[in-house]
Design an enzyme around this catalytic site. Structure first.
Site, PDB file in Angstrom:
ATOM      1  N   LYS A  52       0.841  -1.208   0.000  1.00 53.30           N
ATOM      2  CA  LYS A  52       0.000   0.000   0.000  1.00 53.30           C
ATOM      3  C   LYS A  52       0.873   1.255   0.000  1.00 53.30           C
ATOM      4  O   LYS A  52       0.632   2.196  -0.769  1.00 53.30           O
ATOM      5  CB  LYS A  52      -0.940  -0.018   1.223  1.00 53.30           C
ATOM      6  CG  LYS A  52      -2.038  -1.076   1.101  1.00 53.30           C
ATOM      7  CD  LYS A  52      -2.789  -1.343   2.403  1.00 53.30           C
ATOM      8  CE  LYS A  52      -3.765  -2.505   2.216  1.00 53.30           C
ATOM      9  NZ  LYS A  52      -4.512  -2.874   3.422  1.00 53.30           N
ATOM     10  N   GLN A  96      -4.328  -1.756   9.701  1.00 50.25           N
ATOM     11  CA  GLN A  96      -4.352  -3.069   9.060  1.00 50.25           C
ATOM     12  C   GLN A  96      -5.004  -4.108   9.979  1.00 50.25           C
ATOM     13  O   GLN A  96      -4.726  -4.174  11.167  1.00 50.25           O
ATOM     14  CB  GLN A  96      -2.929  -3.495   8.679  1.00 50.25           C
ATOM     15  CG  GLN A  96      -2.848  -4.747   7.840  1.00 50.25           C
ATOM     16  CD  GLN A  96      -3.475  -4.624   6.450  1.00 50.25           C
ATOM     17  OE1 GLN A  96      -3.559  -3.546   5.879  1.00 50.25           O
ATOM     18  NE2 GLN A  96      -3.942  -5.732   5.910  1.00 50.25           N
ATOM     19  N   ASP A 119     -11.018   2.718   4.538  1.00 51.51           N
ATOM     20  CA  ASP A 119     -11.378   1.301   4.528  1.00 51.51           C
ATOM     21  C   ASP A 119     -12.897   1.115   4.464  1.00 51.51           C
ATOM     22  O   ASP A 119     -13.369   0.019   4.153  1.00 51.51           O
ATOM     23  CB  ASP A 119     -10.894   0.621   5.821  1.00 51.51           C
ATOM     24  CG  ASP A 119      -9.587  -0.122   5.650  1.00 51.51           C
ATOM     25  OD1 ASP A 119      -9.331  -0.625   4.542  1.00 51.51           O
ATOM     26  OD2 ASP A 119      -8.839  -0.213   6.644  1.00 51.51           O
TER      27      ASP A 119
HETATM   28  N1  GUN Z   1      -6.899  -6.876   6.064  1.00 51.95           N
HETATM   29  C1  GUN Z   1      -7.299  -7.539   4.953  1.00 51.95           C
HETATM   30  N2  GUN Z   1      -7.904  -6.710   4.086  1.00 51.95           N
HETATM   31  C2  GUN Z   1      -7.885  -5.480   4.660  1.00 51.95           C
HETATM   32  C3  GUN Z   1      -8.370  -4.199   4.248  1.00 51.95           C
HETATM   33  O1  GUN Z   1      -8.963  -4.016   3.178  1.00 51.95           O
HETATM   34  N3  GUN Z   1      -8.147  -3.195   5.131  1.00 51.95           N
HETATM   35  C4  GUN Z   1      -7.521  -3.366   6.319  1.00 51.95           C
HETATM   36  N4  GUN Z   1      -7.374  -2.316   7.112  1.00 51.95           N
HETATM   37  N5  GUN Z   1      -7.091  -4.537   6.731  1.00 51.95           N
HETATM   38  C5  GUN Z   1      -7.262  -5.591   5.900  1.00 51.95           C
END
Ligand code: GUN
Length: 296
Positions: A52, A96, A119
């Site tokens: 990311k 995350q 998110d």
């Molecule tokens: N863990 C797996 N997918 C995601 C996501 O889209 N966002 C976040 N914050 N954690 C994740």
């Protein structure tokens, strides 16, 4: 044999759109900024977080990566979120998932400014999605799946869609997106307690697998000619592989591809879309913020 839906290509198209939007915002003096918070040392989470941040760099977005130890307290994580809420250079905040067990994820998510919740996990954004209010943020993975389905020219209107998995990150928002006006699918959400899961899945014209179990969806779960979207990214031990594991989806790819009309591969399907949609959401957050500032 199924047509392969190329997530890398569709993600590249989304990122090209992002680049144009970023150039426009920068011309107005706004550089979108994303903060990514990682608590602990989960190896898969480290890979995702780094990807990311790297993508932000490639697009010329401002980014900040904050890493807290696996022993971090709830108060420490909350303090980071509060600081980022106040930081004018940060438009998007992502913590995350999953965090270590001592962290109450739900109250962390609630502490994020909903206008920075790229998110789409905050209750305000969940409600906006359910209300089909386009001002909210849609979770990146299901948003990416919808974009893939659209780019592949798949008709959802009136289609029987089955979503396997009811998580807040994928299953539930995916079901809402598919049933929304404009998509107009007839949606069934199946999960680990569903009776005769294979029979339920066989009803699907469009099958979305988001269970997190490697290769659980076999050929006998799939109707001839169905479209299969595989959200799973599972690590399976493989002594022959360089890293000692290989990645596979929730779908038994080889046997299902022989029956489906179209399928997303793993890797190279939904995965690249998730990051691309995160960039989109961050740009949307920056744009909302700059419009709010003009209105002040
Ligand atoms: N863990 C797996 N997918 C995601 C996501 O889209 N966002 C976040 N914050 N954690 C994740």
């Amino acid at each position: 044999m199924a047509r392969i839906i190329d997530g890398k290509k569709v993600a590249a198209d989304v990122l090209a759109e992002c680049a144009a939007e970023i150039a426009e915002l920068k011309a107005q003096g706004v550089t979108p900024g994303l903060a990514v918070v990682l608590v602990g040392e989960d190896p898969a989470s480290q890979v995702y977080v780094n990807a990311k941040v790297r993508q932000c760099g490639e697009l010329g977005l401002h980014s900040e990566k904050i890493v807290l130890s696996a022993q971090a307290t709830q108060a420490e994580v909350l303090e980071v979120v509060r600081r980022l809420n106040q930081d004018e250079s940060i438009h998007g905040i992502l913590v995350q998932s999953p965090p270590p067990p001592q962290i109450d994820e739900e109250s962390i998510v609630r502490a994020i400014d909903p206008g920075k919740d790229v998110d789409g996990f905050h209750p305000e954004n969940v409600a906006r999605l359910a209300l089909e209010d386009e001002d909210g943020f849609v979770p990146c993975t299901p948003a990416g799946c919808m974009r893939l389905i659209e780019a592949a020219g798949i008709e959802t209107r009136g289609a029987e869609a089955v979503v396997v998995g009811r998580s807040m990150i994928v299953g539930k928002p995916m079901a809402l997106l598919l049933m929304a006006r404009g998509s107009d699918a007839t949606v069934t959400v199946a999960h680990s307690r569903t009776k005769d899961l294979a029979a339920v899945c066989r009803r699907a014209d469009l099958l979305v697998a988001a269970v997190g179990i490697a290769e659980m969806i076999k050929a006998d779960f799939v109707k001839e000619g169905a479209v299969v979207i595989d959200v799973g990214i599972n690590r399976v031990d493989d002594p022959a592989a360089k890293r000692g594991y290989r990645l596979c989806g929730d779908v038994a790819y080889e046997e299902v591809a022989r029956k489906a009309s179209a399928i997303t591969p793993v890797p190279g399907g939904v995965g690249p879309m998730t990051i691309a949609m995160l960039m989109k959401n961050t740009i949307k957050a920056a744009r909302k913020r700059s419009m709010a500032a003009v209105g002040r």
